[in-house]
Enzyme design. Structure first.
Site: not given
Ligand SMILES: *Cc1c(COP(=O)(O)O)cnc(C)c1O
Length: 375
Positions: A35, A131, A266, A314
């Site tokens: 992801k 969640r 800055y 920036m």
């Molecule tokens: C991001 C995620 C993972 C992986 O987690 P890591 O800590 O990067 O290994 C596994 N399961 C879900 C549902 C996630 O959102």
């Protein structure tokens, strides 16, 4: 000059880290989490390499991410961890939804029926993350409802840890216990032969009770350890020989010689304490280099550390290179990664920035120009 730094992604490091995950878990099936564009490493290229190395399944957060992988020709199964919109995309791209409630299951069932096309899905149970997922109270009723729905088949059960990255195992173990209860519920409903998966990187590295049928690591594949205590992270990375896959580099925009007492950047938060050589770097917070690292991080030049001097801007950052011999405007500058004997890890930057390595990798990786090595 192109905007921003270069993120050099070492694909052989990712392959190496996958082998480490396999070794730790005794060759469990790995669902590779790619992801957020592969945690900033580029989901398409990373996935292609992981598939070459034998992984059988990928996971992303949203359907748009999965669509990108499919359009790049990736055919491996893809699990969608969060999305429940764009139901058509699940059919169009053959994606595996994770279902968090019975109402969504019903929508999938309806669409599947209209298309006369069976859809495989995974069920998520909330064992304590707070969640998404069926709560422990609802799982039994939810599964009864889902069992009656047509054209959908439950092929997996998953859950997610809240704090497997702590050395105190008690909460994580309680989550495993709840997960086992949820498995029993499914089994009693006659839902068998499903893929049960729970372990993120932290659990892969420290909690063998959580392996079940498959593990679901993200961060460790990119060569970082997720433990909350940086010292624990370093120890685990070393133990499992994880190799960071991302190096972020830039060049020197300008070298300035300043007299003693000259303010830099800055707010004049840095004032030269001696005659100083200051390198102006063409990278700033707009490129994902956190502004909180102002006066509080190092970069590497000629194999040596040089401190960030003054506020990060920036588009630019200054580094005090007075101590480094023979610096020239042609020198490469490392913001993250290794050069000769000096190394700056994502964990180091995260600790200094008051965040986690995930945020460092995604913010730098997703805003840099990527190049791949060891393809
Ligand atoms: C991001 C995620 C993972 C992986 O987690 P890591 O800590 O990067 O290994 C596994 N399961 C879900 C549902 C996630 O959102």
């Amino acid at each position: 000059m192109d905007r921003g730094p270069i993120a050099e992604i070492d694909l052989s490091a990712i392959a190496h880290n996958l082998r480490a995950a396999k070794k730790i878990t005794g060759n469990k099936t790995v669902i590779a989490v790619v992801k957020a564009d592969g945690y900033g490493h580029g989901a398409v290229t990373v996935s292609q390499r992981l598939i070459e190395e034998g992984i059988s399944c990928l996971a992303v957060a949203y359907t748009s991410e999965a669509a990108t992988l499919r359009r790049a020709g990736i055919k491996a199964p893809i699990i969608l961890l969060f999305d429940k919109s764009n139901i058509e995309d699940y059919f169009k791209y053959s994606l595996i939804p994770v279902v968090h409630d019975a109402k969504t299951a019903q929508r999938f069932s309806k669409e599947a029926k209209a298309r006369k096309h069976n859809l495989n899905l995974h069920i998520k149970v909330d064992t304590g993350m707070g969640r998404l997922g069926f709560s422990m109270e609802d799982i039994e009723k939810g599964m009864s409802a889902i069992c009656k729905m047509n054209f959908i088949s439950v092929k997996g059960l998953m859950s997610h840890f809240s704090d497997a990255d702590l050395y105190d195992r008690s909460y994580a173990l309680m989550q495993v216990e709840r997960f086992n209860k949820a498995r029993n519920v499914l089994s009693k409903k006659g839902i068998k032969q499903i893929l049960c998966h729970m372990a993120n990187s932290a659990a892969v590295m420290t909690l063998s009770e959580s392996y079940f049928d498959a593990v679901r690591p993200g961060l460790m594949l990119y060569g970082c350890s997720p433990m909350q205590q940086t010292a624990d992270s370093y120890q685990l990375s070393a133990k499992h020989e994880l190799k960071p896959a991302m190096t972020v580099k830039t060049k020197i925009l300008s070298l300035r010689r300043f007299k003693k007492g000259t303010p830099v950047s800055y707010g004049r938060s840095f004032i030269t304490a001696r005659e100083s050589l200051i390198a102006v770097l063409p990278v700033g917070y707009a490129d994902g280099y956190p502004r909180v690292l102002s006066n509080n991080a190092d970069v590497i030049i000629r194999g040596k550390r040089a401190p960030v001097a003054g506020r990060i801007c920036m588009d630019t950052t200054m580094a005090d290179v007075t101590e480094i011999r023979n610096v020239s405007e042609r020198d490469e500058v490392i913001l993250l990664g290794k050069q000769k004997n000096a190394v700056i890890t994502a964990s180091e930057l995260a600790e200094k920035a008051g965040t986690i390595p995930y945020e460092i990798l995604t913010s730098l990786g997703n805003r840099s120009r990527r190049v791949y090595i060891n393809e």
